[in-house]
Design a protein around this motif. Sequence first.
Motif, short mmCIF file in Angstrom:
data_model
loop_
_atom_site.label_atom_id
_atom_site.label_comp_id
_atom_site.label_asym_id
_atom_site.label_seq_id
_atom_site.Cartn_x
_atom_site.Cartn_y
_atom_site.Cartn_z
N THR A 50 -42.92 -7.18 43.92
CA THR A 50 -42.67 -8.29 44.83
C THR A 50 -42.91 -7.86 46.27
O THR A 50 -42.74 -6.69 46.61
N THR A 51 -43.28 -8.83 47.10
CA THR A 51 -43.42 -8.59 48.52
C THR A 51 -42.19 -9.08 49.27
O THR A 51 -42.17 -9.04 50.49
N TYR A 52 -41.16 -9.54 48.56
CA TYR A 52 -39.97 -10.09 49.21
C TYR A 52 -39.32 -9.04 50.09
O TYR A 52 -38.95 -7.97 49.63
N ALA A 53 -39.19 -9.36 51.35
CA ALA A 53 -38.55 -8.45 52.29
C ALA A 53 -37.60 -9.23 53.19
O ALA A 53 -37.43 -8.92 54.36
N GLY A 54 -37.01 -10.28 52.62
CA GLY A 54 -36.15 -11.16 53.39
C GLY A 54 -34.86 -10.49 53.83
O GLY A 54 -34.59 -9.34 53.52
N SER A 55 -34.08 -11.24 54.54
CA SER A 55 -32.83 -10.72 55.08
C SER A 55 -31.66 -10.97 54.15
O SER A 55 -30.53 -10.67 54.49
N GLY A 56 -31.91 -11.53 52.97
CA GLY A 56 -30.83 -11.79 52.03
C GLY A 56 -30.24 -10.51 51.47
O GLY A 56 -30.74 -9.42 51.71
N THR A 57 -29.17 -10.64 50.74
CA THR A 57 -28.54 -9.47 50.13
C THR A 57 -29.36 -8.99 48.97
O THR A 57 -30.30 -9.65 48.53
N GLY A 58 -29.02 -7.84 48.45
CA GLY A 58 -29.70 -7.31 47.26
C GLY A 58 -29.62 -8.28 46.11
O GLY A 58 -30.54 -8.42 45.32
N ASP A 59 -28.50 -9.01 46.02
CA ASP A 59 -28.34 -9.99 44.96
C ASP A 59 -29.40 -11.07 45.05
O ASP A 59 -29.99 -11.47 44.06
N ASP A 60 -29.66 -11.58 46.27
CA ASP A 60 -30.67 -12.61 46.45
C ASP A 60 -32.05 -12.10 46.07
O ASP A 60 -32.84 -12.79 45.44
N ARG A 61 -32.34 -10.87 46.46
CA ARG A 61 -33.67 -10.32 46.16
C ARG A 61 -33.90 -10.19 44.67
O ARG A 61 -35.00 -10.44 44.19
N VAL A 62 -32.87 -9.82 43.92
CA VAL A 62 -33.04 -9.70 42.47
C VAL A 62 -33.33 -11.05 41.84
O VAL A 62 -34.26 -11.21 41.06
N SER A 63 -32.55 -12.07 42.18
CA SER A 63 -32.75 -13.38 41.56
C SER A 63 -34.09 -13.99 41.93
O SER A 63 -34.70 -14.69 41.13
N GLU A 64 -34.56 -13.74 43.15
CA GLU A 64 -35.84 -14.31 43.57
C GLU A 64 -37.03 -13.49 43.07
O GLU A 64 -38.16 -13.94 43.11
N SER A 65 -36.77 -12.28 42.59
CA SER A 65 -37.84 -11.39 42.17
C SER A 65 -37.90 -11.21 40.66
O SER A 65 -38.62 -10.36 40.17
N GLN A 66 -37.12 -11.96 39.92
CA GLN A 66 -37.05 -11.78 38.47
C GLN A 66 -37.56 -13.04 37.76
O GLN A 66 -36.79 -13.93 37.44
N PRO A 67 -38.86 -13.14 37.52
CA PRO A 67 -39.37 -14.33 36.84
C PRO A 67 -39.28 -14.21 35.31
O PRO A 67 -39.25 -13.11 34.76
N ARG A 68 -39.23 -15.34 34.67
CA ARG A 68 -39.31 -15.44 33.21
C ARG A 68 -40.80 -15.52 32.87
O ARG A 68 -41.56 -16.19 33.55
N LEU A 69 -41.24 -14.83 31.82
CA LEU A 69 -42.65 -14.80 31.44
C LEU A 69 -42.79 -15.38 30.05
O LEU A 69 -42.07 -14.97 29.13
N GLU A 70 -43.73 -16.33 29.88
CA GLU A 70 -43.90 -16.99 28.59
C GLU A 70 -45.38 -17.28 28.30
O GLU A 70 -46.15 -17.56 29.23
N LEU A 71 -45.74 -17.21 27.02
CA LEU A 71 -47.06 -17.66 26.56
C LEU A 71 -46.92 -19.17 26.38
O LEU A 71 -46.33 -19.64 25.42
N THR A 72 -47.42 -19.93 27.35
CA THR A 72 -47.20 -21.37 27.41
C THR A 72 -48.04 -22.12 26.37
O THR A 72 -47.58 -23.09 25.77
N ASN A 73 -49.27 -21.70 26.19
CA ASN A 73 -50.16 -22.28 25.18
C ASN A 73 -51.23 -21.24 24.87
O ASN A 73 -51.12 -20.09 25.28
N SER A 74 -52.26 -21.63 24.15
CA SER A 74 -53.24 -20.66 23.68
C SER A 74 -54.04 -19.98 24.78
O SER A 74 -54.64 -18.93 24.55
N THR A 75 -54.04 -20.53 25.99
CA THR A 75 -54.83 -19.94 27.08
C THR A 75 -54.04 -19.68 28.36
O THR A 75 -54.63 -19.30 29.37
N THR A 76 -52.72 -19.86 28.33
CA THR A 76 -51.94 -19.76 29.57
C THR A 76 -50.69 -18.90 29.44
O THR A 76 -49.89 -19.09 28.52
N VAL A 77 -50.53 -17.97 30.37
CA VAL A 77 -49.31 -17.20 30.52
C VAL A 77 -48.65 -17.68 31.81
O VAL A 77 -49.32 -17.76 32.85
N THR A 78 -47.36 -18.03 31.75
CA THR A 78 -46.65 -18.59 32.90
C THR A 78 -45.48 -17.71 33.29
O THR A 78 -44.71 -17.28 32.44
#
Length: 183
Positions: A50-78
């Motif tokens: 992540t490039t997140y370098a905001g002024s939030g706490t470490g807690d904010d950075r974790v939640s904003e930097s932790q995406p869910r990854l899924e195979l959405t369909n036969s040609t797409t990863v989201t």
Amino acid sequence: MLPSGLVVPSLIRRVQTGAVTVNAASASGTATITAVNVTSAFLVALGVTTTYAGSGTGDDRVSESQPRLELTNSTTVTATRDAGTNGTLTMGFVVLEFVPGVIRSLQRGTISLVNVASNTATITAVNVNKSIVVPGYWSLTVQSSDNVVFHRVELTNSTTVTAYRDTAGVITATVPYQVIEFF
């Protein structure tokens, strides 16, 4: 090659690696892959930067930097983040597709942990002796402590997948899973 000199064909049809970018000010991003048979392919997350370098706490950075990854369909990863849109995220992945006759069934879903330490998802019955559960990266609404953030997923019985974390916490964690049953 077998000791007899016979060559066994590969059971893997295709391996695709890539990355999904979630731009700043966006909640999700996608990557396009060569079409796969979604009943014979599964997704593995390879980590996130992540490039997140905001002024939030470490807690904010974790939640904003932790995406869910899924195979959405036969040609797409989201990749999807549930909180914030600060910074650009890049998440690596691999999609592994088997030839027909290797995977008997493949079931995908998510389990929400909302003010609970565990929750379940019901799946179509599988043979637990021939099945594995592959957890995905989880997404968070906000993070308050490590014992709320980290989780594990298990195949509890032939029809139940359970996600656990150490304490109930007040945050929502969305935990993706894939249950793969082999022949």
